[in-house]
Design an enzyme around this catalytic site. Structure first.
Site, PDB file in Angstrom:
ATOM      1  N   ARG A  31      18.198 -27.475  28.935  1.00  0.00           N
ATOM      2  CA  ARG A  31      16.949 -26.928  28.410  1.00  0.00           C
ATOM      3  C   ARG A  31      16.798 -27.204  26.916  1.00  0.00           C
ATOM      4  O   ARG A  31      15.702 -27.475  26.428  1.00  0.00           O
ATOM      5  CB  ARG A  31      16.915 -25.432  28.685  1.00  0.00           C
ATOM      6  CG  ARG A  31      15.595 -24.765  28.454  1.00  0.00           C
ATOM      7  CD  ARG A  31      15.556 -23.412  29.107  1.00  0.00           C
ATOM      8  NE  ARG A  31      15.425 -23.542  30.551  1.00  0.00           N
ATOM      9  CZ  ARG A  31      14.251 -23.583  31.173  1.00  0.00           C
ATOM     10  NH1 ARG A  31      13.146 -23.507  30.491  1.00  0.00           N
ATOM     11  NH2 ARG A  31      14.198 -23.691  32.480  1.00  0.00           N
TER      12      ARG A  31
ATOM     13  N   TYR B 256      13.599 -28.890  24.991  1.00  0.00           N
ATOM     14  CA  TYR B 256      12.899 -28.308  23.847  1.00  0.00           C
ATOM     15  C   TYR B 256      12.845 -29.307  22.691  1.00  0.00           C
ATOM     16  O   TYR B 256      11.821 -29.442  22.020  1.00  0.00           O
ATOM     17  CB  TYR B 256      13.608 -27.032  23.377  1.00  0.00           C
ATOM     18  CG  TYR B 256      13.534 -25.873  24.342  1.00  0.00           C
ATOM     19  CD1 TYR B 256      12.505 -25.771  25.267  1.00  0.00           C
ATOM     20  CD2 TYR B 256      14.485 -24.864  24.317  1.00  0.00           C
ATOM     21  CE1 TYR B 256      12.445 -24.711  26.141  1.00  0.00           C
ATOM     22  CE2 TYR B 256      14.422 -23.789  25.190  1.00  0.00           C
ATOM     23  CZ  TYR B 256      13.405 -23.723  26.101  1.00  0.00           C
ATOM     24  OH  TYR B 256      13.337 -22.665  26.962  1.00  0.00           O
TER      25      TYR B 256
ATOM     26  N   TYR C 241       1.944 -20.985  27.247  1.00  0.00           N
ATOM     27  CA  TYR C 241       1.637 -19.818  28.077  1.00  0.00           C
ATOM     28  C   TYR C 241       2.065 -18.538  27.353  1.00  0.00           C
ATOM     29  O   TYR C 241       3.092 -18.518  26.670  1.00  0.00           O
ATOM     30  CB  TYR C 241       2.409 -19.987  29.375  1.00  0.00           C
ATOM     31  CG  TYR C 241       2.312 -18.887  30.379  1.00  0.00           C
ATOM     32  CD1 TYR C 241       1.116 -18.617  31.025  1.00  0.00           C
ATOM     33  CD2 TYR C 241       3.438 -18.148  30.728  1.00  0.00           C
ATOM     34  CE1 TYR C 241       1.045 -17.624  31.986  1.00  0.00           C
ATOM     35  CE2 TYR C 241       3.381 -17.158  31.693  1.00  0.00           C
ATOM     36  CZ  TYR C 241       2.181 -16.900  32.309  1.00  0.00           C
ATOM     37  OH  TYR C 241       2.123 -15.923  33.262  1.00  0.00           O
TER      38      TYR C 241
END
Lengths: 262, 94
Positions: free
Chosen positions: A70, A74, A96
């Site tokens: 992850r 990023y 979001y």
């Protein structure tokens, strides 16, 4: 602070939790006016809406990949955003929820852009926590509120006060750092979390499993169960755990006397 | 007329009048749409999970942007320094 001298600007905005209706007018203006709109959202409906608003919209979703750490995803997102800013464009990065809550690349992109001399700012958005306060009728002013990412809470043995409300995010994905291929919610990890919580709460202490409404026609999901039932509960990655506070301890009389002072 | 579920939902969310018409008579609006039977059934449930399924969103995808932000604890023998307010990566928690 040195005044930004370079062409190119970054605004990081949030689209809120509920489709369309939770984007602030200020964010909407940036989304619409941007030369480049880079976005990361949860559903194709929001994607459809963003593409209607701005024909130059590009998704950042392809920065994710199965098996890709992850943190690397990023980094790739930040690089994509910064490359657009360096080209001299007015760039809007839309995420979001609130763009600064559980959105690592939002903060990173702002910092990098400022370091490189570009004008960069973040606009606040509506987060899951904001929705939770509204839907559960919780006011953090009543007895305080503590908020932790659930794995962080366990891994770093976070200290908290059970007489204040406790919010644990991402409780359905305990210890899942990457992009798993299967829905986890491992019961043994929930059991561990429950054991930790049981040191502070009675097994019958009520807890709330909460999901904000993602669509204007849907309702928030609010499920109250006793703490003892948590390990046997099927949790999704978007579930937030809210634990109401235990009764407050007796107040400090010295402080309470302040109210009578003239 | 909405051509798919995403468009249908965006049209509803963007137009209070349309939303009011849907809430007053959802069958009528669905019948005027070109949604599939499965999509119509999902909309009628007004359940977020059902609608996500109809949009082909997995629970994992739904959680992606807000990020599964769990971080691996520090390597053994290197305990995390105490009294640090922020996270290991410096992200502020709120």
């Amino acid at each position: 602070m040195i005044a930004p001298a370079r062409a190119g600007e970054l605004v990081v905005v949030g689209t809120g939790i509920t489709l369309v209706v939770q984007t602030t007018p200020e964010a909407l203006d940036c989304i619409t006016r941007a030369d480049r709109l880079l976005y990361l959202v949860t559903d194709p409906a929001t994607e459809t809406w963003l593409r209607r608003l701005n024909g130059a919209a590009e998704t950042l979703r392809d920065c994710y990949a199965v098996g890709k750490p992850r943190e690397r995803s990023y980094r790739d997102m930040v690089q994509r955003i910064l490359a657009a800013v360096r080209s001299g464009a007015y760039v809007c990065a839309a995420f979001y929820g609130h763009p600064g809550v559980f959105v690592n690349p939002g903060h990173q992109a702002i910092r990098r852009a400022r370091r490189e001399g570009f004008r960069a700012r973040m606009l606040p958005g509506i987060s899951t926590e904001d929705c939770l306060f509204a839907d559960l009728g919780v006011d953090p002013a009543d007895s305080g509120c503590q908020s932790f990412e659930a794995t962080d809470f366990l891994a770093y043995r976070r200290r908290f006060d059970p007489t204040s409300a406790l919010i644990l995010w991402q409780v359905g994905v305990l210890g899942e750092p990457g992009f798993p291929t299967a829905v986890p919610c491992r019961p043994e990890r929930l059991e561990r979390l429950t054991r930790v919580l049981r040191r502070h709460y009675d097994e019958r202490h009520p807890i709330v499993l909460y999901e904000a409404a993602q669509f204007p026609i849907s309702e928030p999901k609010i499920r109250k169960i006793p703490l003892s039932k948590l390990p046997a509960t099927r949790l999704w990655s978007i579930t937030t755990l809210y634990i109401p506070p235990k009764p407050s301890r007796a107040p400090d009389p010295a402080v309470m006397r302040w109210f009578d002072e003239k | 007329m909405s051509n798919n579920l995403s468009d249908f939902l965006v049209d509803l969310a963007s137009d209070p009048g349309r939303m009011a018409a849907f809430l007053a008579d959802p069958f009528r609006m669905l019948n005027e749409s070109s949604l599939s039977e499965d999509e119509r059934a999902a909309v009628m449930t007004r359940d977020g999970a059902e609608i996500r399924t109809a949009l082909h969103i997995t629970p994992w995808q739904a959680a992606l942007p807000e990020g599964v932000t769990a971080r691996r604890p520090p390597a053994k023998g290197k305990p995390k320094p105490k009294s640090k307010g922020g996270s290991k990566t410096g992200r502020k928690k709120k």
